[in-house]
Design a protein around this motif. Structure first.
Motif, mmCIF file in Angstrom:
data_model
loop_
_atom_site.group_PDB
_atom_site.id
_atom_site.type_symbol
_atom_site.label_atom_id
_atom_site.label_comp_id
_atom_site.label_asym_id
_atom_site.label_seq_id
_atom_site.Cartn_x
_atom_site.Cartn_y
_atom_site.Cartn_z
ATOM 1 N N THR A 922 16.692 -11.123 34.623
ATOM 2 C CA THR A 922 18.012 -11.383 34.788
ATOM 3 C C THR A 922 18.801 -11.740 36.250
ATOM 4 O OG1 THR A 922 18.653 -8.916 35.742
ATOM 5 C CG2 THR A 922 18.729 -9.935 32.847
ATOM 6 N N GLU A 923 19.741 -12.477 35.585
ATOM 7 C CA GLU A 923 19.941 -13.605 37.065
ATOM 8 C C GLU A 923 21.388 -13.131 38.229
ATOM 9 O OE1 GLU A 923 21.102 -17.954 38.966
ATOM 10 O OE2 GLU A 923 20.437 -17.903 36.582
ATOM 11 N N ASP A 924 21.060 -12.864 39.030
ATOM 12 C CA ASP A 924 22.200 -12.113 39.661
ATOM 13 C C ASP A 924 22.621 -13.183 40.953
ATOM 14 O OD1 ASP A 924 23.772 -10.938 41.413
ATOM 15 O OD2 ASP A 924 22.105 -9.060 42.414
ATOM 16 N N PRO A 925 24.040 -13.297 39.982
ATOM 17 C CA PRO A 925 24.620 -14.732 41.044
ATOM 18 C C PRO A 925 25.413 -14.359 42.013
ATOM 19 C CG PRO A 925 25.486 -14.165 38.980
ATOM 20 C CD PRO A 925 24.690 -13.154 39.128
ATOM 21 N N THR A 929 18.985 -14.878 42.876
ATOM 22 C CA THR A 929 17.513 -14.024 42.835
ATOM 23 C C THR A 929 17.658 -13.641 41.364
ATOM 24 O OG1 THR A 929 18.216 -11.956 43.425
ATOM 25 C CG2 THR A 929 17.764 -13.387 45.306
ATOM 26 N N TYR A 930 16.105 -13.076 40.932
ATOM 27 C CA TYR A 930 16.217 -12.465 39.805
ATOM 28 C C TYR A 930 15.296 -11.234 39.812
ATOM 29 C CZ TYR A 930 16.781 -17.462 37.501
ATOM 30 O OH TYR A 930 17.132 -18.673 36.494
ATOM 31 N N LYS A 931 16.046 -10.777 38.774
ATOM 32 C CA LYS A 931 15.186 -9.107 38.553
ATOM 33 C C LYS A 931 15.276 -8.736 37.315
ATOM 34 C CE LYS A 931 16.964 -4.951 39.271
ATOM 35 N NZ LYS A 931 18.173 -3.582 39.414
ATOM 36 N N GLN A 1010 7.553 -22.701 38.509
ATOM 37 C CA GLN A 1010 8.745 -22.009 40.035
ATOM 38 C C GLN A 1010 9.665 -22.093 40.472
ATOM 39 O OE1 GLN A 1010 8.377 -26.311 40.885
ATOM 40 N NE2 GLN A 1010 5.762 -26.333 40.941
ATOM 41 N N GLU A 1011 10.868 -22.115 39.088
ATOM 42 C CA GLU A 1011 12.092 -21.865 39.141
ATOM 43 C C GLU A 1011 12.247 -20.276 39.604
ATOM 44 O OE1 GLU A 1011 16.279 -21.131 39.566
ATOM 45 O OE2 GLU A 1011 14.924 -23.221 39.514
ATOM 46 N N PHE A 1012 11.248 -19.087 38.750
ATOM 47 C CA PHE A 1012 10.953 -17.683 38.600
ATOM 48 C C PHE A 1012 10.366 -16.757 39.926
ATOM 49 C CE2 PHE A 1012 11.394 -18.042 34.013
ATOM 50 C CZ PHE A 1012 13.025 -17.164 34.011
ATOM 51 N N LEU A 1013 9.663 -17.530 40.324
ATOM 52 C CA LEU A 1013 8.949 -17.638 41.774
ATOM 53 C C LEU A 1013 9.468 -16.939 43.022
ATOM 54 C CD1 LEU A 1013 4.904 -18.094 40.100
ATOM 55 C CD2 LEU A 1013 6.543 -16.038 40.183
ATOM 56 N N GLN A 1014 10.199 -18.358 43.294
ATOM 57 C CA GLN A 1014 10.703 -18.999 44.122
ATOM 58 C C GLN A 1014 12.238 -18.685 44.628
ATOM 59 O OE1 GLN A 1014 11.801 -23.626 44.076
ATOM 60 N NE2 GLN A 1014 9.667 -24.157 44.294
ATOM 61 N N ARG A 1015 12.738 -17.452 43.592
ATOM 62 C CA ARG A 1015 14.011 -16.938 43.877
ATOM 63 C C ARG A 1015 13.799 -15.591 43.387
ATOM 64 N NH1 ARG A 1015 17.467 -20.054 38.951
ATOM 65 N NH2 ARG A 1015 19.413 -17.913 40.498
ATOM 66 N N PHE A 1016 13.078 -15.081 44.632
ATOM 67 C CA PHE A 1016 12.591 -13.142 44.576
ATOM 68 C C PHE A 1016 13.697 -12.433 45.468
ATOM 69 C CE2 PHE A 1016 7.988 -13.860 43.508
ATOM 70 C CZ PHE A 1016 7.540 -14.044 44.069
#
Length: 1016
Positions: A922-925, A929-931, A1010-1016
């Motif tokens: 889930t995206e945290d605006p 980042t993604y959680k 890449q979108e998921f892995l770049q936004r820790f």
């Protein structure tokens, strides 16, 4: 010195033994020899069987048992039934011997008469037996004659008319003879044959019965009319013995006509004889009712006259039930007849309870019949339905409905002297008198109440003002000295309770409760108990219909007072109303808590005071409901009940239904006590042990409730004690039953796994695995999924030991995946089990691949490649996010690897991971980042309860949460895990090698990854 001879090598008999005791003396001629097939004559064989039948009718078990065994050996032998026929038709023999002979013959028909049956009788013997059965209708003993008639009917069911065309003509000819005995026996047989043939339901059989009906209907009508006229003439002339005989024949011929009329015609309305007979039924009914007026209760014909009057009504009821449209021409006459006798003076002096009930049933069936009710669009209804509706509307006028309503309430609802006496002498039986199910079809009070409900529902607009007027005239207190006024008021309150739903918009019950009913409950006089009991019952009927929440505390106050009433019936009725109030949707725990301690104590006193099994069950159900609704709040008050239940359990040893009620109470008690339930284990665990032990006879009654108690006990235990662990010995036999209780058994096994995994698996893991292997062979798809989920739970809770114990179940799982299991739910479960092994025990996974390699004679890598390929292909079968994440964690755990097969399938592995990332991230605006939404933390508070009525978490819920905290699905971030695995794969292959590997993945998939892995 005993005479010795060789035993028969075929049956073990001593042909000439003279000193073998009474149980063997009959074996001087034995059935296995050719003599039985029939070198001996019939009389010799009959003498042998008569001796055994004589011994089989003995009261001495040492004589009876060997004789019964001998008869069992003979029953499949040729000629045995010919001998039995010879015996029971010999009127000079002992009645008990003949009775046994006919019973053995009758039972043998079910086993050996069909051509396909093992040891079936030959066609020749059956032909001879059929001829012998209808040679003479002169049996002097009524009971034996009835059994012979039933026996002939059983044969007719199988052979008539094709193999036995002469049966019906022979019966009809025999019915015509002048000999009274032969005529009666033939008529009795004709009735049983007709009854049996009418019960067959295959189309061809129904056609045969319809052909039979068309052939003999006119004869049956003439026969019935003849015997009915003869009886009426003889009874008027005072010839009682002859009249009784004619009445019996009239009843039998009417029974034949009943079956022919109801089941013998596809369109009875087109048959003039059938409709003529039905019209004649009303005339005959009046004749017989008037005849009964002239004879006293003690008259020899009185009882049988009442039976034939009831039989007339059964004809009408059955015909209406099976043929509603052909009954339409009879509606007017039926209503006029029934209403005149039940609701006017026409029935005075000739009515009896069963007849009143039948008439009420007839009215009810006409009022309620859907075939007589037009649809909402009146013009779309069938013409017949409109006709029936118009007949009903023209009959049920305002005066008629008013009279029916008033007489039902003030006459049939009235507590009679017999009921009031029962109240005084046997209050428990009065209070819990059976009124559910079909009891209304046989008892006057329930029947009158059901009729009132149906008529009021159908004609509520007309009857509501009538009932409200009756209520209005009874406002205020009723003089204590006027018993009739008290009784009438009781009946009106009964009517208002029965019609509660219909009166919703017409009665301000809250105001009535405050202004009138509360006051009546305060009157403590002995005679006023009639109204105290009825008023508290009335409130129970309305509490779920229309009762304000703020009136509940006054209601609980009233209930507290009435639970201390001097009258037991009032106390029992009050307990029932309490259950209705507590079990209602509008119940609020905080309103009830101030009254909980006192109420519970009084209910417990009531439980001790009552003595009847049914009453104790009723009070236990109230206690159970209270415990269930207040849940943990009950803990301070259950000590007395906990102490009493062991004594009640012991006292109820012969009452299994009461024990079921105790088990239900224990279920709610354990839920209410939660972890504190461990204090009652000395009583609780032996109860579970007995209830779930299939070697104990009571399990037939107790098993379902016992399993529920077992499960609840496990769910609420703080830890599994050795005694609780020992009870699991019962489970193997329960799994072998493969019954509808399998689902609960699976839940119990899961509860043990979550509670005491290491000890439990060590003791019982192997036996569970064997039971599961057997179960998976012959259970439904849903059952297979439940079993495999247990295996998955074992692997999740104990990933080191679990795969070893349940290893035998893993190859079938892997085979199912490789074969492409076609059921999505099962494939999803297979992948879940394999995912657990791959993720948490890769050594076991490698061993499993090696084993499958040997079985399939394929390379390990080839099998691994096929598994990954199937996993990618069937990923859509997996619907739960947790399982999809498990799949991603499992397949990505194969990295880092230089294995060419894994690198070949790299694209599929990445596809699974990206799909799962979409599912769980889930995206945290705010942080961009993604959680991972499936991650759980020990620091996070558990979910709060939605509302006060939700059950708090059980001990098992807490254990499952702790297990989930250790589960990779909930403890490992999929985003981080995928990143780490890809990073180590890159380090293993180098940048160029890894770049080449990533080029095998679809460009769009790579971008998403890449979108998921770049936004820790």
């Amino acid at each position: 010195m005993k005479y010795k001879s060789k035993m028969c090598v075929r049956c073990g008999a001593h042909p000439h033994s003279r000193d073998t005791g009474p149980s063997r003396a009959v074996l001087s001629i034995h059935w296995c020899s050719p003599g039985v097939r029939f070198l001996m004559d019939l009389n010799s064989a009959s003498n042998v069987v008569i001796q055994v039948l004589t011994q089989a009718s003995s009261q001495d078990s040492t004589v009876l048992k060997p004789a019964a065994e001998q008869l069992k050996q003979w029953e499949a032998q040729t000629g045995f039934y010919t001998v039995l026929l010879n015996i029971f038709t010999n009127h000079s023999l002992d009645v008990n011997v003949r009775w046994l002979a006919v019973l053995y013959f009758k039972n043998g028909i079910d086993r050996y008469w069909r051509r396909v049956a093992p040891n079936a009788l030959s066609e020749g013997e059956k032909s001879a037996l059929r001829a012998g059965l209808i040679t003479n209708f002169n049996e002097p003993v009524n009971q034996i004659a009835t059994q012979i008639a039933v026996l002939i009917a059983k044969v007719a069911r199988l052979d008539c008319p094709k193999q036995w065309p002469e049966l019906i003509p022979t019966l009809i000819e025999s019915v015509k003879v002048e000999d009274d005995l032969r005529q009666h026996r033939a008529l009795l047989t004709l009735y049983h044959v007709t009854k049996t043939l009418s019960s067959k339901r295959l189309a061809a059989d129904r056609k045969l019965f319809q052909d039979l009906a068309s052939e003999i209907y006119n004869f049956a009508c003439c026969l019935w009319n003849h015997h009915a006229d003869t009886f009426l003439q003889q009874i008027c002339a005072g010839a009682e013995p002859a009249a009784l005989s004619s009445l019996e024949r009239a009843a039998l011929s009417l029974k034949v006509l009943r079956k022919l009329t109801v089941h013998g015609f596809v369109e009875p309305l087109l048959n003039t004889e059938t409709m003529g007979f039905l019209y004649a039924v009303f005339d005959r009914l009046r004749q017989f009712l008037e005849c009964s007026r002239g004879i006293g209760v003690e008259h020899v014909c009185r009882e049988r006259m009442e039976k034939i009057i009831i039989l007339f009504t059964k004809v009408l009821l059955d015909f209406l039930d099976q043929h509603p449209f052909p009954f339409i021409p009879l509606i007017q006459r039926a209503l006029e007849f029934a209403v005149s006798y039940v609701f006017t003076e026409a029935g005075d002096g000739i009515m009896f309870e069963r007849f009143i009930v039948q008439c009420m049933r007839l009215i009810k069936m006409i009022v309620k019949n859907d075939s007589f009710k037009p649809s909402k669009k009146f013009e779309d209804s069938k013409p017949e339905t409109i006709n029936a509706h118009q007949i009903k509307m023209s009959f049920f006028t305002y005066p008629t409905l008013t009279e029916i309503c008033r007489r039902l309430v003030t006459h049939y609802f009235l507590l009679g002297e017999e009921e009031r006496t029962m109240w005084e002498e046997d209050p428990e039986s009065f209070a819990v008198e059976e009124s559910g199910g079909d009891s209304w079809k046989y008892s006057l009070r329930p029947c009158s109440e059901v009729l009132f409900i149906d008529i009021f529902h159908e004609y509520s607009q007309t009857l509501t003002p009538v009932l409200l007027d009756m209520v209005h005239t009874l406002q205020g207190p009723t003089p204590l000295e006027d018993l009739n006024a008290l009784l009438i008021k009781e009946t009106v309150y009964n009517a208002v309770g029965l019609a509660a739903y219909e009166l919703f918009d017409s009665v301000d019950f809250d105001e009535w409760f405050k202004r009138q009913l509360l006051g009546e409950l305060q009157i403590t006089h002995e005679r006023y108990k009639l109204l105290r009991r009825r008023v508290i019952w009335l409130i129970g009927q309305w509490v779920s219909v229309k009762f304000k929440a703020d009136l509940r505390p006054p209601l609980y106050e009233v209930i507290l007072g009435l639970l201390q009433d001097q009258d037991l019936v009032v106390r029992i009725e009050t307990a029932t109303t309490l259950k209705l109030a507590v079990d209602d949707f509008e119940f609020r725990t905080e309103q009830f808590l101030p009254y909980l301690e006192s109420t519970f104590g009084l209910l417990f006193q009531l439980l001790q005071q009552v003595t009847e099994c049914d009453t104790k069950m009723q009070v236990l159900h109230v206690l159970s409901c209270v415990i269930e609704r207040v849940n943990l709040q009950i803990r301070p008050y259950v000590g007395c009940l906990v102490q009493y239940l062991p004594l009640l359990w012991k006292q109820s040893e012969e009452h299994n239904m009461l024990r079921c009620a105790i088990l239900t109470t224990l279920v709610h008690l354990v839920k209410g006590l939660g972890g504190d339930s461990q204090n009652v284990y000395p009583f609780l665990l032996p109860v579970i042990q007995l209830s779930t032990d299939v070697s104990q006879p009571p399990h037939i009654y107790l098993l379902e409730d016992g399993l529920e108690l077992w499960l609840v006990t496990l769910e609420n235990c703080i830890s599994v004690t050795p005694e609780l662990l020992r009870i699991f010995q019962n489970m193997t036999a329960l799994l072998e039953l493969n019954s509808e209780n399998l689902r609960v058994c699976i839940k119990i096994i899961n509860a043990y796994i979550f509670s005491a995994s290491p000890e439990f698996l060590q003791m019982y893991g192997a036996s569970i695995c064997q039971s599961f292997l057997q179960l998976l062979k012959d259970i439904t798809m849903e059952g297979q999924v439940q079993v495999l989920k247990v295996v998955e739970n074992v692997l999740m809770v104990n990933p080191d030991v679990g795969p070893q114990i349940f290893h035998a179940l893993l190859p079938p799982v892997l085979r199912g995946i490789l074969d492409g299991e076609r059921y999505p739910v099962i494939m999803s479960t297979y992948l879940g089990v394999l995912g657990r092994v791959l993720l948490q025990n890769q050594g076991c996974f490698s061993s499993l691949l090696n084993q499958m390699s040997q079985e399939c004679n394929q390379e390990v890598d080839q099998i691994l490649g096929n598994v990954i390929e199937m996993w990618v292909d069937r990923m859509d079968n997996i619907t739960q996010p947790e399982r999809r994440k498990l799949s991603a964690l499992a397949v990505i755990s194969l990295l880092p690897s230089i294995n060419s097969i894994i690198q070949d399938k790299f694209c599929g592995i990445i596809n699974i991971c990206v799909e799962s990332l979409h599912d769980v991230m889930t995206e945290d605006p705010e942080t961009n980042t993604y959680k991972d939404c499936l991650l759980m933390s020990d620091n996070e508070p558990q979910e709060t309860q939605v509302n006060e009525n939700d059950e708090p978490p059980t001990e098992q819920d807490k254990r499952k949460r702790m297990i989930a905290l250790r589960d990779p699905v909930h403890s490992v971030s999929l985003q981080h895990f995928v990143y780490d695995k890809l990073k180590t794969q890159q380090e293993l292959l180098g940048d160029d090698g890894f770049r080449s590997l990533m080029e095998t993945v679809d460009t769009e998939i790579t971008k998403q990854l890449q979108e998921f892995l770049q936004r820790f």
